[in-house]
Enzyme design. Structure first.
Site, mmCIF file in Angstrom:
data_model
loop_
_atom_site.group_PDB
_atom_site.id
_atom_site.type_symbol
_atom_site.label_atom_id
_atom_site.label_comp_id
_atom_site.label_asym_id
_atom_site.label_seq_id
_atom_site.Cartn_x
_atom_site.Cartn_y
_atom_site.Cartn_z
ATOM 1 N N SER A 64 22.988 -25.377 25.251
ATOM 2 C CA SER A 64 22.860 -26.039 26.546
ATOM 3 C C SER A 64 24.200 -26.194 27.245
ATOM 4 C CB SER A 64 22.246 -27.438 26.365
ATOM 5 O OG SER A 64 20.858 -27.361 26.242
ATOM 6 N N GLY B 152 22.073 -26.339 21.093
ATOM 7 C CA GLY B 152 23.518 -26.351 21.151
ATOM 8 C C GLY B 152 24.080 -25.422 22.210
ATOM 9 N N HIS C 175 21.376 -32.738 30.998
ATOM 10 C CA HIS C 175 20.634 -33.412 29.923
ATOM 11 C C HIS C 175 21.506 -33.695 28.704
ATOM 12 C CE1 HIS C 175 20.005 -29.154 28.503
ATOM 13 N NE2 HIS C 175 20.185 -29.740 27.334
ATOM 14 N N ASP D 76 19.443 -30.206 36.482
ATOM 15 C CA ASP D 76 20.020 -30.206 35.140
ATOM 16 C C ASP D 76 21.464 -29.723 35.227
ATOM 17 O OD1 ASP D 76 20.403 -30.490 32.468
ATOM 18 O OD2 ASP D 76 19.057 -28.882 31.837
#
Length: 378
Positions: A332, A330, A222, A250
């Protein structure tokens, strides 16, 4: 490399080189795990130093035992997990005749009603239901819980819409389903706008590096689509998203260049020492796990679920692993690791590192398989 990692990189590289030069791996009975794991477990799990060290050894043994113990259960397998109270792997069986075979492997055996195959079929029915008719936003996620021998549907605690009730009615009709509401909030991904930290950037989005692979690194899908340009902490060109998938999955692969190199290291951010990566086995439910990310740095918790479907606003993401580890915007794409074994890359969740919450990660082995990648290991 990363500015805030520079002081630790020399140690990490020297450790990597010493292993490559022939340093012997630890014995199975006393595994060498990521530096700082024991202090983090004492802080985040409330364990004494002795209990943390014992649990690490027990989890290591349980993780290695999973294939043989599940094979011994055969068609009667109801699932497996690490039980901190017993300090052992527990295998659920629907046929008492298989219990002795399971115990012979060194695992505990407990009786249950539903097989893992039946629970997986129920979970798959919910996935098809959500695909045919978008799951309502009030439904956060669903997964098989081997310890409760049911499929758990997590519903946002104040969601009472008719669409949620209709989804739950159809879910219950598909098989053994339990609804959980307490403390559940709407999941979101953990990308963030440009802020300070030790990031990589795609446009005005900041995310975190996951694990080094030969040719680049893996991260969350993402964060950007295929072809997106990536800049490092200093805004110098770092590479390109060579592959990306979100929603549905993802995950992403960034092919690096511009003088950036990879090492088999997960950053401890000064909270703990950096961790070497030596492999990527799958940690059972109940196992302690730690996460490294560019916003909240290093935090630990437990694996709560496997093969969970997360209902983000952008669409459902499948086959995720749920944890009790906190995360924030942040983080991720950042690393989830148990000891020296890579687990996956941070996807999203709810809550924060002040009040706690849940976070999910995309398992690393699927990413490696999809893109034909080799994990960079020590």
């Amino acid at each position: 490399m990363h500015r805030s990692a520079a002081g630790r990189l020399g140690l990490a590289v020297s450790l990597a080189l010493s292993v490559a030069a022939g340093a012997a791996p630890a014995a199975l009975a006393d595994p060498v795990l990521s530096p700082g794991l024991l202090p983090a477990m004492r802080q985040d799990l409330g364990l004494t130093a002795e209990r943390a060290a014992l649990r690490v050894r027990q989890e290591n043994q349980a993780s290695r035992l999973v294939p043989a113990a599940e094979a011994a259960a055969g068609a009667a397998l109801g699932g497996s997990w690490f039980d901190p109270g017993r300090g052992r792997l527990v295998v659920a069986v629907t046929d008492p005749a298989r219990a002795d075979a399971v115990r012979a492997t060194g695992a505990e055996a407990v009786p249950v009603t539903h097989t893992a195959k039946a629970l997986a079929a129920t979970k798959d029915s919910l996935d098809r239901l959500a695909a045919a008719k978008r799951a309502p936003a009030g439904v956060a996620s669903w997964h098989v819980d081997p310890r409760a021998n049911t499929v758990v549907v997590n519903v946002v605690e104040d969601a009472e819409e008719a669409s949620v009730r209709d989804f739950l009615d159809q879910a219950r009709a598909s098989g053994p389903v339990t609804v959980h509401r307490a403390g559940v909030r709407t999941p979101r991904t953990y990308a963030a706008g440009v802020v300070g930290g030790d990031p990589y950037y795609t446009g005005n989005v900041r995310c975190s590096i996951g694990f080094s692979v030969h040719g680049g690194f893996v991260t969350a899908g993402h964060c950007a689509g295929t072809g997106a340009q990536v800049n490092g902490w200093d805004r110098s060109w770092m590479g390109t998203f060579a592959g990306s998938s979100f929603p549905g999955n993802d995950y992403a692969f960034v092919r690096t260049g511009g003088g950036w190199w990879t090492v088999p290291v997960v950053l401890g951010w000064g909270t703990v020492s950096d961790a070497l990566v030596r492999g990527s086995w799958v940690a059972p439910v109940g196992t302690s796990v730690c996460r490294s990310g560019s916003t909240t740095k290093w935090h630990c918790g437990q694996v709560l679920s496997h093969n969970e479907t997360i209902n983000y606003a952008q669409g459902a993401v499948h086959q995720m692993t749920g944890t009790s580890v906190c995360a924030e915007g942040g983080d991720s794409g950042g690393s989830f690791i148990t000891g020296d074994q890579a687990q996956g890359v941070t996807s999203g969740g709810y809550g924060d590192c002040r009040g706690g919450g849940r976070t999910w990660f995309q398992p690393i082995n699927e990413i490696l398989s999809v893109y034909g990648l080799a994990l960079h290991t020590a």
